[in-house]
Design a protein around this motif. Structure first.
Motif, PDB file in Angstrom:
ATOM      1  N   UNK A  47       0.739  -1.155   0.036  1.00 41.68           N
ATOM      2  CA  UNK A  47       0.193   0.040   0.031  1.00 41.68           C
ATOM      3  C   UNK A  47       0.814   1.312  -0.024  1.00 41.68           C
ATOM      4  N   UNK A  48       0.286   2.227  -0.649  1.00 43.16           N
ATOM      5  CA  UNK A  48       1.158   3.606  -0.711  1.00 43.16           C
ATOM      6  C   UNK A  48       0.413   4.613  -0.038  1.00 43.16           C
ATOM      7  N   UNK A  49      -0.870   4.369   0.030  1.00 45.68           N
ATOM      8  CA  UNK A  49      -1.932   5.266   0.895  1.00 45.68           C
ATOM      9  C   UNK A  49      -3.062   4.546   1.384  1.00 45.68           C
ATOM     10  N   UNK A  50      -3.519   5.120   2.648  1.00 49.27           N
ATOM     11  CA  UNK A  50      -4.826   4.525   3.023  1.00 49.27           C
ATOM     12  C   UNK A  50      -5.649   5.432   3.875  1.00 49.27           C
ATOM     13  N   UNK A  51      -6.895   5.399   3.868  1.00 49.35           N
ATOM     14  CA  UNK A  51      -7.948   6.180   4.726  1.00 49.35           C
ATOM     15  C   UNK A  51      -8.738   5.094   5.351  1.00 49.35           C
ATOM     16  N   UNK A  52      -9.287   5.282   6.420  1.00 48.20           N
ATOM     17  CA  UNK A  52     -10.336   4.434   6.978  1.00 48.20           C
ATOM     18  C   UNK A  52     -11.068   5.214   8.020  1.00 48.20           C
ATOM     19  N   UNK A  84     -21.522   7.191   8.537  1.00 45.14           N
ATOM     20  CA  UNK A  84     -21.739   7.792   7.253  1.00 45.14           C
ATOM     21  C   UNK A  84     -20.615   8.896   7.057  1.00 45.14           C
ATOM     22  N   UNK A  85     -19.787   8.512   5.989  1.00 47.06           N
ATOM     23  CA  UNK A  85     -18.491   9.577   6.066  1.00 47.06           C
ATOM     24  C   UNK A  85     -18.097   9.353   4.408  1.00 47.06           C
ATOM     25  N   UNK A  86     -17.207  10.159   3.967  1.00 48.68           N
ATOM     26  CA  UNK A  86     -16.451   9.785   2.612  1.00 48.68           C
ATOM     27  C   UNK A  86     -15.099   9.620   3.010  1.00 48.68           C
ATOM     28  N   UNK A  87     -14.456   8.606   2.517  1.00 46.74           N
ATOM     29  CA  UNK A  87     -13.195   8.569   2.750  1.00 46.74           C
ATOM     30  C   UNK A  87     -12.318   9.135   1.445  1.00 46.74           C
ATOM     31  N   UNK A  88     -11.220   9.903   1.786  1.00 49.97           N
ATOM     32  CA  UNK A  88     -10.506  10.364   0.664  1.00 49.97           C
ATOM     33  C   UNK A  88      -9.013  10.348   0.811  1.00 49.97           C
ATOM     34  N   UNK A  89      -8.584   9.846  -0.502  1.00 47.86           N
ATOM     35  CA  UNK A  89      -7.059   9.987  -0.373  1.00 47.86           C
ATOM     36  C   UNK A  89      -6.571  11.061  -1.433  1.00 47.86           C
ATOM     37  N   UNK A  90      -5.682  12.063  -1.167  1.00 48.70           N
ATOM     38  CA  UNK A  90      -5.235  12.835  -2.060  1.00 48.70           C
ATOM     39  C   UNK A  90      -3.794  13.127  -1.974  1.00 48.70           C
ATOM     40  N   UNK A  91      -2.787  12.413  -2.493  1.00 44.01           N
ATOM     41  CA  UNK A  91      -1.537  12.578  -2.318  1.00 44.01           C
ATOM     42  C   UNK A  91      -0.629  12.416  -3.658  1.00 44.01           C
ATOM     43  N   UNK A  92       0.736  12.799  -3.645  1.00 43.68           N
ATOM     44  CA  UNK A  92       1.454  12.646  -4.660  1.00 43.68           C
ATOM     45  C   UNK A  92       2.671  11.713  -4.254  1.00 43.68           C
ATOM     46  N   UNK A 152     -17.759   6.503  -0.349  1.00 42.07           N
ATOM     47  CA  UNK A 152     -18.768   6.745   0.582  1.00 42.07           C
ATOM     48  C   UNK A 152     -18.774   5.343   1.412  1.00 42.07           C
ATOM     49  N   UNK A 153     -18.802   5.651   2.943  1.00 45.77           N
ATOM     50  CA  UNK A 153     -18.682   4.618   3.677  1.00 45.77           C
ATOM     51  C   UNK A 153     -20.283   4.591   4.364  1.00 45.77           C
ATOM     52  N   UNK A 154     -21.083   3.543   4.447  1.00 48.06           N
ATOM     53  CA  UNK A 154     -22.397   3.676   4.686  1.00 48.06           C
ATOM     54  C   UNK A 154     -22.513   3.854   6.267  1.00 48.06           C
ATOM     55  N   UNK A 155     -23.561   4.102   6.688  1.00 49.40           N
ATOM     56  CA  UNK A 155     -23.952   4.406   8.117  1.00 49.40           C
ATOM     57  C   UNK A 155     -23.594   3.167   8.913  1.00 49.40           C
ATOM     58  N   UNK A 156     -22.817   3.218  10.064  1.00 44.25           N
ATOM     59  CA  UNK A 156     -22.792   2.096  10.938  1.00 44.25           C
ATOM     60  C   UNK A 156     -21.761   1.143  10.494  1.00 44.25           C
ATOM     61  N   UNK A 166       5.488   2.221 -13.335  1.00 43.55           N
ATOM     62  CA  UNK A 166       4.390   2.900 -12.710  1.00 43.55           C
ATOM     63  C   UNK A 166       3.496   3.817 -13.661  1.00 43.55           C
ATOM     64  N   UNK A 167       2.265   3.543 -13.752  1.00 44.59           N
ATOM     65  CA  UNK A 167       1.327   4.069 -14.654  1.00 44.59           C
ATOM     66  C   UNK A 167       0.101   4.811 -13.865  1.00 44.59           C
ATOM     67  N   UNK A 168       0.044   4.487 -12.853  1.00 42.35           N
ATOM     68  CA  UNK A 168      -1.155   5.158 -12.209  1.00 42.35           C
ATOM     69  C   UNK A 168      -1.494   4.507 -10.866  1.00 42.35           C
ATOM     70  N   UNK A 169      -2.921   4.432 -10.529  1.00 45.02           N
ATOM     71  CA  UNK A 169      -3.082   3.758  -8.872  1.00 45.02           C
ATOM     72  C   UNK A 169      -4.083   2.717  -9.124  1.00 45.02           C
ATOM     73  N   UNK A 170      -4.088   1.841  -8.272  1.00 42.46           N
ATOM     74  CA  UNK A 170      -5.081   0.849  -7.895  1.00 42.46           C
ATOM     75  C   UNK A 170      -5.879   1.145  -6.541  1.00 42.46           C
ATOM     76  N   UNK A 171      -7.318   1.150  -6.576  1.00 38.24           N
ATOM     77  CA  UNK A 171      -7.784   1.006  -5.232  1.00 38.24           C
ATOM     78  C   UNK A 171      -8.461  -0.147  -4.717  1.00 38.24           C
ATOM     79  N   UNK A 172      -8.326  -0.343  -3.311  1.00 41.73           N
ATOM     80  CA  UNK A 172      -9.237  -1.730  -2.650  1.00 41.73           C
ATOM     81  C   UNK A 172      -9.992  -0.897  -1.763  1.00 41.73           C
ATOM     82  N   UNK A 173     -11.302  -1.372  -1.613  1.00 46.70           N
ATOM     83  CA  UNK A 173     -12.030  -0.857  -0.641  1.00 46.70           C
ATOM     84  C   UNK A 173     -12.632  -2.068   0.079  1.00 46.70           C
ATOM     85  N   UNK A 174     -12.588  -1.892   1.309  1.00 46.35           N
ATOM     86  CA  UNK A 174     -13.206  -3.101   2.152  1.00 46.35           C
ATOM     87  C   UNK A 174     -13.974  -2.430   3.520  1.00 46.35           C
ATOM     88  N   UNK A 175     -14.982  -3.025   3.890  1.00 47.14           N
ATOM     89  CA  UNK A 175     -15.635  -2.531   4.813  1.00 47.14           C
ATOM     90  C   UNK A 175     -16.269  -3.804   5.772  1.00 47.14           C
TER      91      UNK A 175
END
Length: 180
Positions: free
Chosen positions: A70-75, A79-87, A126-130, A170-179
């Motif tokens: 992993x190069x970046x992570x947010x958790x 109910x909220x929005x997870x956001x990653x903005x990095x270079x 977007x992370x659902x409520x609870x 390297x050409x970009x980014x892949x994301x993985x989401x888990x809840x």
């Protein structure tokens, strides 16, 4: 005619022993096998004086893949929005033990494998409520597979020294989401 091969380390010497008839002037003619052995011995004897060059052959695209680290992570809990903005700066990934210089590899695959690239990691989820969500970013790579060909100079003798080596840029980014 009798052919005797003597090995000394990595040097092979071929001796041809001709049998002369009693009282005749017969000479032993070199056999085809003798000639091949003598040529092989010459190649091995001169290999230490000559240089070996390499080049990539059979270069082919092998598609894309996501990195494993992993190069970046947010958790967080919704109910909220997870956001990653990095270079981030990341470099090419090469197979281990490639018998070619970075210049030869770069020329063969079409990009400079010694330079790092800057990639922008930007994503949201977007992370659902609870629920508790985790958004993880990985480097996305584009790859090429190739064989390394060795060339003995100045004779021009070639052989495939290594098969199925890889280089990824390297050409970009892949994301993985888990809840949970």
């Amino acid at each position: 005619m009798q052919l005797t091969t003597i090995k000394r380390g990595t040097i092979v010497t071929a001796l041809s022993i001709g049998l002369l008839g009693a009282g005749t002037g017969a000479q032993a003619a070199p056999s085809t096998q003798h000639t091949k052995v003598a040529q092989a011995a010459h190649m091995q004897n001169t290999a230490h004086r000559d240089s070996t060059a390499t080049r990539l052959i059979h270069v082919r695209s092998i598609g894309t893949k996501c990195g494993k680290t992993p190069i970046a992570m947010a958790s967080g809990r919704g109910k909220m929005t997870l956001r990653i903005d990095e270079t981030r700066s990341t470099g090419s990934v090469l197979s281990k033990h490639i018998d070619a210089t970075s210049k030869v590899i770069s020329a063969g695959v079409g990009w400079d494998v010694s330079k790092s690239r800057s990639i922008t990691v930007s994503g949201s989820k977007e992370v659902p409520r609870s629920k508790y969500g985790t958004l993880t970013a990985y480097v996305k790579y584009s790859g090429k597979k190739f064989d390394v060909e060795a060339i003995l100079l100045p004779q021009g003798v070639t052989w495939i020294a290594q098969k199925n080596k890889t280089a990824y840029k390297p050409i970009g980014v892949c994301f993985k989401y888990s809840q949970r």
